[in-house]
Design a protein around this motif. Structure first.
Motif, PDB file in Angstrom:
ATOM      1  N   ASP A   1     -13.303   9.891   0.942  1.00 39.94           N
ATOM      2  CA  ASP A   1     -12.716  11.215   0.605  1.00 39.94           C
ATOM      3  C   ASP A   1     -11.427  11.578   0.489  1.00 39.94           C
ATOM      4  N   ASP A   2     -10.915  12.473  -0.593  1.00 37.17           N
ATOM      5  CA  ASP A   2      -9.536  12.776  -0.666  1.00 37.17           C
ATOM      6  C   ASP A   2      -9.268  13.655   0.522  1.00 37.17           C
ATOM      7  N   ASN A   3      -9.143  13.302   1.702  1.00 33.30           N
ATOM      8  CA  ASN A   3      -8.445  14.313   2.870  1.00 33.30           C
ATOM      9  C   ASN A   3      -7.318  13.677   3.177  1.00 33.30           C
ATOM     10  N   VAL A   4      -6.718  14.489   4.394  1.00 39.18           N
ATOM     11  CA  VAL A   4      -5.255  14.145   5.029  1.00 39.18           C
ATOM     12  C   VAL A   4      -5.286  12.616   5.344  1.00 39.18           C
ATOM     13  N   THR A   5      -6.262  12.248   6.002  1.00 39.50           N
ATOM     14  CA  THR A   5      -6.282  11.090   6.371  1.00 39.50           C
ATOM     15  C   THR A   5      -6.103   9.859   5.328  1.00 39.50           C
ATOM     16  N   TYR A   6      -6.723  10.087   4.326  1.00 42.68           N
ATOM     17  CA  TYR A   6      -6.759   9.158   3.128  1.00 42.68           C
ATOM     18  C   TYR A   6      -5.337   9.321   2.465  1.00 42.68           C
ATOM     19  N   GLN A   7      -4.570  10.582   2.445  1.00 39.21           N
ATOM     20  CA  GLN A   7      -3.347  10.384   2.137  1.00 39.21           C
ATOM     21  C   GLN A   7      -2.415   9.774   2.805  1.00 39.21           C
ATOM     22  N   ARG A   8      -2.709  10.007   4.196  1.00 37.69           N
ATOM     23  CA  ARG A   8      -1.865   9.111   5.127  1.00 37.69           C
ATOM     24  C   ARG A   8      -1.732   7.464   4.898  1.00 37.69           C
ATOM     25  N   LEU A   9      -3.092   7.078   4.604  1.00 42.16           N
ATOM     26  CA  LEU A   9      -3.425   5.595   4.272  1.00 42.16           C
ATOM     27  C   LEU A   9      -2.488   5.518   3.107  1.00 42.16           C
ATOM     28  N   ARG A  10      -2.793   6.108   1.907  1.00 45.48           N
ATOM     29  CA  ARG A  10      -1.965   5.756   0.733  1.00 45.48           C
ATOM     30  C   ARG A  10      -0.093   5.967   0.977  1.00 45.48           C
ATOM     31  N   ALA A  11       0.233   6.605   1.786  1.00 50.25           N
ATOM     32  CA  ALA A  11       1.677   6.725   2.142  1.00 50.25           C
ATOM     33  C   ALA A  11       1.920   5.547   2.897  1.00 50.25           C
ATOM     34  N   ILE A  12       1.209   4.835   3.808  1.00 53.96           N
ATOM     35  CA  ILE A  12       1.645   3.876   4.581  1.00 53.96           C
ATOM     36  C   ILE A  12       1.542   2.426   3.604  1.00 53.96           C
ATOM     37  N   VAL A  13       0.609   2.473   2.745  1.00 59.16           N
ATOM     38  CA  VAL A  13       0.475   1.314   1.759  1.00 59.16           C
ATOM     39  C   VAL A  13       1.699   1.387   0.739  1.00 59.16           C
ATOM     40  N   LEU A  14       2.013   2.456   0.110  1.00 63.12           N
ATOM     41  CA  LEU A  14       2.993   2.709  -0.749  1.00 63.12           C
ATOM     42  C   LEU A  14       4.461   2.483  -0.036  1.00 63.12           C
ATOM     43  N   SER A  15       4.537   3.121   1.250  1.00 62.47           N
ATOM     44  CA  SER A  15       5.819   2.785   1.816  1.00 62.47           C
ATOM     45  C   SER A  15       5.940   1.206   1.956  1.00 62.47           C
ATOM     46  N   ALA A  16       4.917   0.331   2.497  1.00 59.88           N
ATOM     47  CA  ALA A  16       5.102  -0.808   2.525  1.00 59.88           C
ATOM     48  C   ALA A  16       5.689  -1.721   1.248  1.00 59.88           C
ATOM     49  N   LEU A  17       4.761  -1.089  -0.059  1.00 63.30           N
ATOM     50  CA  LEU A  17       5.036  -1.829  -1.286  1.00 63.30           C
ATOM     51  C   LEU A  17       6.457  -1.486  -1.576  1.00 63.30           C
ATOM     52  N   THR A  18       6.900  -0.156  -1.223  1.00 62.35           N
ATOM     53  CA  THR A  18       8.330   0.027  -1.702  1.00 62.35           C
ATOM     54  C   THR A  18       9.320  -0.799  -0.862  1.00 62.35           C
ATOM     55  N   HIS A  19       9.034  -1.311   0.288  1.00 60.12           N
ATOM     56  CA  HIS A  19       9.853  -2.067   1.177  1.00 60.12           C
ATOM     57  C   HIS A  19       9.813  -3.351   0.453  1.00 60.12           C
ATOM     58  N   LEU A  20       8.694  -3.852   0.054  1.00 64.32           N
ATOM     59  CA  LEU A  20       8.524  -4.988  -0.815  1.00 64.32           C
ATOM     60  C   LEU A  20       9.312  -5.123  -2.039  1.00 64.32           C
ATOM     61  N   GLU A  21       9.385  -3.837  -2.672  1.00 57.56           N
ATOM     62  CA  GLU A  21      10.328  -3.966  -3.956  1.00 57.56           C
ATOM     63  C   GLU A  21      11.743  -3.835  -3.806  1.00 57.56           C
ATOM     64  N   GLY A  22      12.123  -3.479  -2.672  1.00 61.44           N
ATOM     65  CA  GLY A  22      13.474  -3.423  -2.362  1.00 61.44           C
ATOM     66  C   GLY A  22      13.877  -4.994  -2.106  1.00 61.44           C
ATOM     67  N   GLN A  23      12.988  -5.676  -1.304  1.00 58.54           N
ATOM     68  CA  GLN A  23      13.280  -7.092  -1.152  1.00 58.54           C
ATOM     69  C   GLN A  23      13.458  -7.838  -2.408  1.00 58.54           C
ATOM     70  N   ARG A  24      12.348  -7.496  -3.152  1.00 58.43           N
ATOM     71  CA  ARG A  24      12.146  -8.181  -4.504  1.00 58.43           C
ATOM     72  C   ARG A  24      13.087  -8.124  -5.652  1.00 58.43           C
ATOM     73  N   SER A  25      13.887  -6.550  -5.440  1.00 61.15           N
ATOM     74  CA  SER A  25      15.086  -6.467  -6.497  1.00 61.15           C
ATOM     75  C   SER A  25      16.138  -7.427  -6.241  1.00 61.15           C
ATOM     76  N   ILE A  26      16.441  -7.854  -4.954  1.00 58.30           N
ATOM     77  CA  ILE A  26      17.324  -8.830  -4.851  1.00 58.30           C
ATOM     78  C   ILE A  26      17.271 -10.187  -5.528  1.00 58.30           C
ATOM     79  N   ASP A  27      15.986 -10.822  -5.538  1.00 61.64           N
ATOM     80  CA  ASP A  27      15.521 -11.751  -6.078  1.00 61.64           C
ATOM     81  C   ASP A  27      15.337 -11.722  -7.665  1.00 61.64           C
TER      82      ASP A  27
END
Length: 694
Positions: free
Chosen positions: A384-410
């Motif tokens: 269900d697209d509730n607040v908890t689900y949106q928090r999960l998306r935020a955690i995953v996207l934040s981790a992915l963004t962190h990866l993208e920063g590391q990846r941009s170096i290489d």
């Protein structure tokens, strides 16, 4: 009719085997073994054996032997999933079961369902198709004592002989690419594992990649976990062999997880947005962990990768991020066409940095016992697209963004190596724009898209006129033109795929924005004689509200005459832009070091001058943040950034400005330029060769 179903509705023998493998998937199988014995001889035999649910007598007679039975299509339409692994069926038209007819004249089938005996069906198609009407056919179904499936085992075994065609090495290898595409990429309870065996021709499949081999060929692997506000991560860079770039590993433990501003904005209404993921985000979600395998399908990179076609085929079917709870997959996350994280839209907005669905294979792990806030829909197609689900998306996207920063170096390191190897010689944005324009005209996409293409072309002309002037390095030209061509080609591909007009407009607009970010630099502003203290005063005034808002103490000895002033003749606006970009970095990283700090006395920035460099006077900007976590050469490269929202062009812009002003950027130690010990973070010096002390 039977000949039509078996022969003409399935294009070739390879796809016929693929249809049979899909049937095994629909039957909730965990594993399938496809064996081709002597496939290049008249005595060849093909078998497909699975451990799925098998068939009862009723299913055999009422579904499997009934042409056009639409059971799977109805299940898909109604959202009915398989009982064991929660799968939606792949089959639709009820003809896949006749794929065997495409392969050979004789078919033997053994099948056993739960609480049912094993049955055997033997069919000789050459006899059956001699009959004119279907009601004249006679097919014997025998109950066996368990020839293949013992005890509580279930499954289906199909053997095909009297083959209609001989198989070549190329046929076998193409078949492998097909069946691998629906193999499960991760080791979980609901895996679908396909094995291909050619016992008499082992050499034909010796060097083919399995799913593990394909994931092992990923250039980047990233593992993370987030629980109780603590972020742990492991990053691996594995460049393709032959590229002459060294790989390495990096990790972090018990860190804060940066929250990108664009994500915070759709989660919070407050004026002051948090810049790290709050600890309470895992309430009713529990620990979140994941693994991302990331690929690079840029044509300059893929020339170094063996079996790239097989990898691309696998990514087309398996690209995306899947979700598992207690190792059981939650559908439809990660299915083709499902972009629950909005990765492709992020790629539109950040074409040089963001990772798209077709370049990543990922999984997110959750625990059933602690994720009660994530409620599966009644239709069983996600949460269900509730607040908890949106928090999960935020955690995953934040981790992915962190990866993208590391990846941009290489990615920057690879780009520089490719440029040295002359790979950028093929870069031609004008050709890409011409192809794009032809496609837009061919599809009559309307005046709005045409206007955006016109804008892109105009910006490229500006770049060519400016960057191709004497003194501009070929690295600048190659790097910027490479990114422009990449963006144009991505737009071209989106048009050919038939993406909606609004998405095409977003892609076009983002490409124009990327070029507009350099518009001030490209615009030839007049030079003026100015004191550096005047520039510092103006920039300080323009940013005073930001300093107050971020609780930063600004120290400017050059304005209080505690530091010497110098004069220079430069385009005033672009130099102020360069100074502002350095300040932007300091403000961001000070917030990251003290994310919840409200004390203004803790965060500090100092703008002063130094005579340390023999080449000329310098303007020094220092802070007490975490410092540069990139090598100096990477700080000044384009599209490399560890910022959660960074595009990686701010410091590159500053570098271009300094080079245009006959200067350069350096990163001295605090001691070298006489800074107080409290400024122990980033130190950036803008060195002007033509500057004169006053």
């Amino acid at each position: 009719m039977l000949a039509l179903l078996g022969e003409q509705l399935i294009d070739n023998a390879r796809l016929a085997v693929f249809e049979m493998v899909k049937n095994s998937y629909d039957a909730d199988a965990n594993s399938v073994v496809v064996t081709l014995a002597n496939p290049n001889t008249p005595a060849g035999k093909i078998s497909v054996v699975d451990d799925g649910s098998g068939m009862t007598l009723e299913t055999l007679t009422g579904v499997w032997l009934e042409p056009g039975a639409d059971v799977r299509e109805l299940q898909r339409h109604r959202g009915i999933r398989s009982p064991k692994y929660n799968r939606l069926p792949l089959g639709e038209k009820g003809v896949g079961r006749f794929a065997a007819h495409k392969l050979g004249n004789k078919i033997d089938l053994w099948t056993k369902a739960k609480d049912s005996p094993e049955f055997h069906v033997g069919i000789d198609w050459s006899e059956q198709t001699n009959r004119r009407y279907m009601d004249e056919t006679e097919i014997l179904i025998e109950e066996t004592a368990g020839e293949y499936f013992k005890g509580s085992e279930t499954g289906t075994r199909i053997e095909i002989s009297d083959l209609k065609a001989e198989w070549t090495r190329g046929d076998i290898r193409r078949l492998w690419r097909n069946v691998t595409s629906i193999s499960a990429p991760f080791s979980t309870q609901d895996d679908f594992d396909v094995k291909l065996d050619v016992p008499n021709q082992k050499a034909w499949v010796k060097d083919l990649l399995g799913v593990g081999d394909i994931l092992g060929a990923a250039i980047w692997r990233y593992d993370f976990s987030f629980a109780e506000g603590k972020f742990n991560w492991d990053y691996q860079f594995n460049p393709p062999p032959g590229m002459k770039v060294e790989g390495y590993k990096r990790s972090g433990a018990d860190e804060n997880l940066p929250l990108p501003k664009r994500i915070a904005e759709w989660l919070f209404d407050e004026e002051k947005l948090p810049n790290i993921v709050p600890e309470n985000f895992t309430d009713d979600i529990g620990p979140v962990s994941g693994t991302f395998f990331v690929f690079d399908q840029d044509r300059d990179v893929t020339v170094f990768i063996a079996e790239q076609n097989q990898i691309a085929s696998f990514l087309e079917e398996n690209g995306g991020v899947r979700v598992y709870r207690d190792e059981i997959r939650v559908y439809n996350y990660g299915e083709p066409g499902d972009d629950w994280l909005g990765l492709d839209l992020r790629r539109v907005n950040q074409p040089a940095k963001a990772i798209s669905n077709n370049n990543i294979v990922g999984l997110i792990n959750l625990q059933m016992s602690s994720s009660a806030g994530l409620k599966e829909k009644t239709s069983r197609d996600g949460f269900d697209d509730n607040v908890t689900y949106q928090r999960l998306r935020a955690i995953v996207l934040s981790a992915l963004t962190h990866l993208e920063g590391q990846r941009s170096i290489d990615k920057g390191r690879m780009r520089r190596v490719l440029a040295k190897n002359g790979q950028d010689s093929r870069i031609n944005p004008n050709s890409a724009i011409a192809d794009l324009r032809r496609e837009v005209e061919k599809r009559s996409l309307g005046p709005e898209i045409t206007k955006l293409v016109d804008k892109v072309e105009a910006r490229v002309r500006d770049m060519q006129e400016t960057l191709l002037r004497p003194g501009a390095t070929q690295m600048h030209v190659a790097t910027l033109f490479h990114e422009v061509e990449h963006g144009v080609r991505a737009l071209y591909s989106a048009i050919k795929r038939g993406e909606p007009i609004d998405k095409l407009e977003q892609r076009s607009g983002s490409l124009v924005e990327l070029l507009d970010s350099f518009s001030n630099f490209f615009r030839k502003t007049p030079e003026a004689l100015v004191r550096v203290s005047e520039l510092v005063h103006t920039v300080s005034q323009l940013n005073s509200d930001r300093f107050d808002r971020h609780k930063i103490v600004l120290s400017t000895p050059v304005l209080s005459k505690e530091a010497s002033d110098f004069e220079l003749k430069v385009p005033r606006n672009i130099v102020m832009g360069a100074i502002s970009n350095v300040l932007d970095n300091s403000i961001y990283w000070l917030d990251q070091k003290w994310p919840n700090d409200t004390k203004k006395s803790r965060r500090g920035i100092r703008i002063t001058t130094s005579n340390y460099f023999s080449e000329g006077p310098s303007l020094v900007i220092a802070d007490n943040g975490p410092g540069y976590n990139l090598a100096p050469e990477d700080v000044l490269q384009p599209f490399i950034s560890l910022k959660a929202d960074g595009m990686g062009i701010g410091m590159y812009y500053a570098r271009l400005v300094m080079e245009a002003c006959d200067g350069f950027i350096a990163f001295p130690s605090a001691e070298d330029v006489g800074l107080p010990a409290s400024y122990d973070g980033a130190v950036t010096a803008l060195v002007f060769r033509q500057g004169k002390w006053k």
